[in-house]
Design a protein around this motif. Structure first.
Motif, short mmCIF file in Angstrom:
data_model
loop_
_atom_site.label_atom_id
_atom_site.label_comp_id
_atom_site.label_asym_id
_atom_site.label_seq_id
_atom_site.Cartn_x
_atom_site.Cartn_y
_atom_site.Cartn_z
N LEU A 97 38.62 50.85 36.57
CA LEU A 97 39.24 49.79 35.79
C LEU A 97 38.20 48.85 35.17
N ASP A 98 38.70 48.03 34.27
CA ASP A 98 37.94 46.93 33.67
C ASP A 98 37.99 45.75 34.66
N LEU A 99 36.91 44.98 34.73
CA LEU A 99 36.94 43.84 35.66
C LEU A 99 37.97 42.78 35.25
N HIS A 100 38.53 42.91 34.03
CA HIS A 100 39.60 42.00 33.62
C HIS A 100 40.97 42.50 34.08
N GLY A 101 41.00 43.46 34.99
CA GLY A 101 42.26 43.92 35.55
C GLY A 101 42.83 42.90 36.53
N PRO B 292 29.42 41.07 29.36
CA PRO B 292 29.88 42.29 28.70
C PRO B 292 29.81 43.53 29.61
N HIS B 293 30.74 44.49 29.37
CA HIS B 293 30.89 45.65 30.24
C HIS B 293 29.85 46.71 29.93
N THR B 294 28.59 46.41 30.21
CA THR B 294 27.50 47.33 29.88
C THR B 294 27.28 48.37 30.97
ZN LIG Z 1 37.26 43.50 29.89
#
Ligand SMILES: [Zn+2]
Length: 505
Positions: free
Chosen positions: A141-145, A165-167
């Motif tokens: 998942l994205d950490l913004h979940g 940023p999701h690098t």
């Molecule tokens: Zn995100």
């Protein structure tokens, strides 16, 4: 089972409950791959963790059966019938792929459909029902979940990226691949603990307390018996009872006490970092800071209208500010306005036009601006590199560079955030000569503008990605939560625990 066989699927959407942009099957059309449960074959679009996981498996002789992959840009909750169609397709794909000894699901973690406020938890529960209790399932998942107990109870591993940023997606997918492989071989017996952390915010990990926290988390993940740890920042614009930050620790079962201690310690460190993290300034504060700075170009985030968070991308608030303050040598992009782009393309480079730009989609877009514009350049082939890294594969559609009262404005026909400078430079705009560059993005542009920006300013501009929770009209959000409820200090509370008996059965 003789040859190991993986099933891979992806359904990715960050849902903004307050977005004016509707979401249906068509929203996913440009980034949909129908796997049909057949052997995996690479495709020409960037399928992120889905494609990377499949490639890693194939390199190790693991057979891969492909399920649906579908991604849409952030927007409002998905229509119920389209959600049902995606869900049914993935489950049909999985049944065709059986038997499998591992399942990888690439999702966001903050997806909402009409009638379902936890699309990820719902899907992983249905997948678990098909494969039974023994097959390890990973949910990346994205950490913004917004983490839910349903996700944890049904997935063996729930892993988020660590950076915003999701690098670090490539690194995390490799990490998940290894975890799943070890679990499929029976080398590890995982146990998961998680905590809900009742706070809202958007936190960059590139600086300050949150950068230090991620380093602490990485060290903890390397401690004996720990398998994987993620800190979810949550997505504040998803209005659900699950919306909040959270922390999840998966460890070897005989290290449960260590996992508990590490999780509690990290939850405290996460809260501490979140409370000390800088928050973006108001429009006035951001402009004052940007115009006082002599390290050109200053790059300013138009956070409130970031298409990457479900916004229209056509708000004019900061462009008005540039024009009213008569800022010279400024650039502004990208304004989502297919109609104005079409007019600019018909007129062609060199034309002078009286044009109405922006401010069309909703009241959050602000008023449209009627301007005298010179068409400097029109293009149909500009692409950006997602997260500002790798090959430029994300199209911006038809686009135009207009000069309006000395400001270089880039318009595009695709609604997309600014990942990196190409949307300006491909049109011929020299950013090194610019004083101020305003970009419709919240944080992801930071990576792509490294080496370009003299200074970066974050502006909590008006729009449907407002970062001040006190201005968001929540209906479902569980209270109390920081910083919405005055005097409330966040404390971590247990969210759930994977039932260890199931894997023993
Ligand atoms: Zn995100």
């Amino acid at each position: 089972m003789s040859t190991p066989r993986a099933f891979v699927a992806g359904l990715v959407h960050e849902t903004n409950s307050f977005s004016p942009i509707p979401t249906n099957l068509q929203s996913f059309a440009a980034e949909t791959v129908h796997g049909a449960g057949a052997p995996y074959r690479p495709v020409a679009i960037d399928t992120m963790g889905y494609g990377q996981f499949a490639t890693l498996c194939q390199a190790q002789g693991i057979e891969v059966r492909a399920g649906l992959y579908a991604l849409a840009a952030p927007s409002a909750p998905l229509q119920a019938r389209d959600h049902a169609a995606f869900r049914a397709e993935i489950l049909d794909d999985l049944r065709r792929a059986l038997p499998v000894d591992r399942v990888f699901l690439f999702m966001h973690g903050a997806q909402i459909a009409q009638g379902c406020d936890d699309v990820e938890g719902d899907l992983v529960e249905a997948v678990r029902a098909v494969v039974g209790p023994q097959v390890p399932i990973a949910l990346e998942l994205d950490l913004h979940g917004n983490l839910t107990a349903r996700m944890i109870e049904n997935a063996t591993f729930v892993v988020a990226c660590l950076e915003y940023p999701h690098t670090d997606y490539p690194e995390r997918t490799q990490h998940v691949y290894t975890l799943l492989d070890r679990a499929a071989r029976g080398e590890i017996r995982p146990l998961t603990l998680a905590w809900r952390i009742p706070l809202l915010g958007i936190f960059r990990t590139t600086e300050g307390p949150m950068q230090a926290f991620v380093e602490t988390l990485r060290r903890a993940q390397a401690e004996p018996g720990m398998l994987t740890i993620s800190a979810f920042h949550g997505f504040p614009l998803g209005d659900t009872v699950h919306t909040s930050a959270s922390l999840i620790v998966t460890a070897e079962r005989d290290h449960a006490a260590d996992a508990q201690a590490i999780g509690e310690r990290l939850s405290g460190a996460f809260i501490d970092a979140a409370l000390r993290a800088p928050r973006p300034g108001s429009v006035d504060e951001a402009f004052d800071e940007a115009l006082a700075c002599d390290r050109w170009p200053v790059v300013m985030a138009d956070s409130g209208d970031n298409p990457g968070g479900g916004c229209a991308g056509d708000s004019t608030w900061l462009l008005q500010e540039l024009l009213q303050r008569r800022v010279e040598r400024a650039a502004f992009g990208m304004l989502w306005d297919p109609v104005a782009v079409d007019f600019a393309h018909r007129a062609g480079a060199g034309a002078q036009l009286r044009l109405r730009i922006g401010g069309k989609v909703s009241e959050m877009s602000g008023p449209p601006l009627d301007v005298d514009a010179e068409v400097m350049c029109v293009r149909s082939d500009v692409r950006q590199a997602r997260f500002g890294q790798g090959e430029p594969m994300d199209p911006i559609g038809r686009s135009a560079w207009l000069r309006v009262q000395g400001v270089d404005v880039v318009l595009a026909s695709e609604r997309t955030q600014v990942w990196e400078p190409r949307c300006f430079t491909e049109h011929g705009i020299d950013l090194s000569a610019s004083r101020l560059v305003v970009v419709k993005s919240s944080t992801h542009f930071v990576n792509g503008f490294k080496g370009v920006a003299g200074h970066v300013v974050f502006c909590d501009s008006p729009g449907s990605l407002c970062l001040d929770p006190r201005r968001i009209p929540y209906r479902q959000l569980r209270r109390p939560i920081y910083p919405l409820d005055t005097g409330f200090m966040p404390m971590a509370t247990p969210l759930g625990q994977f039932d260890p008996r199931r894997a023993d059965s």
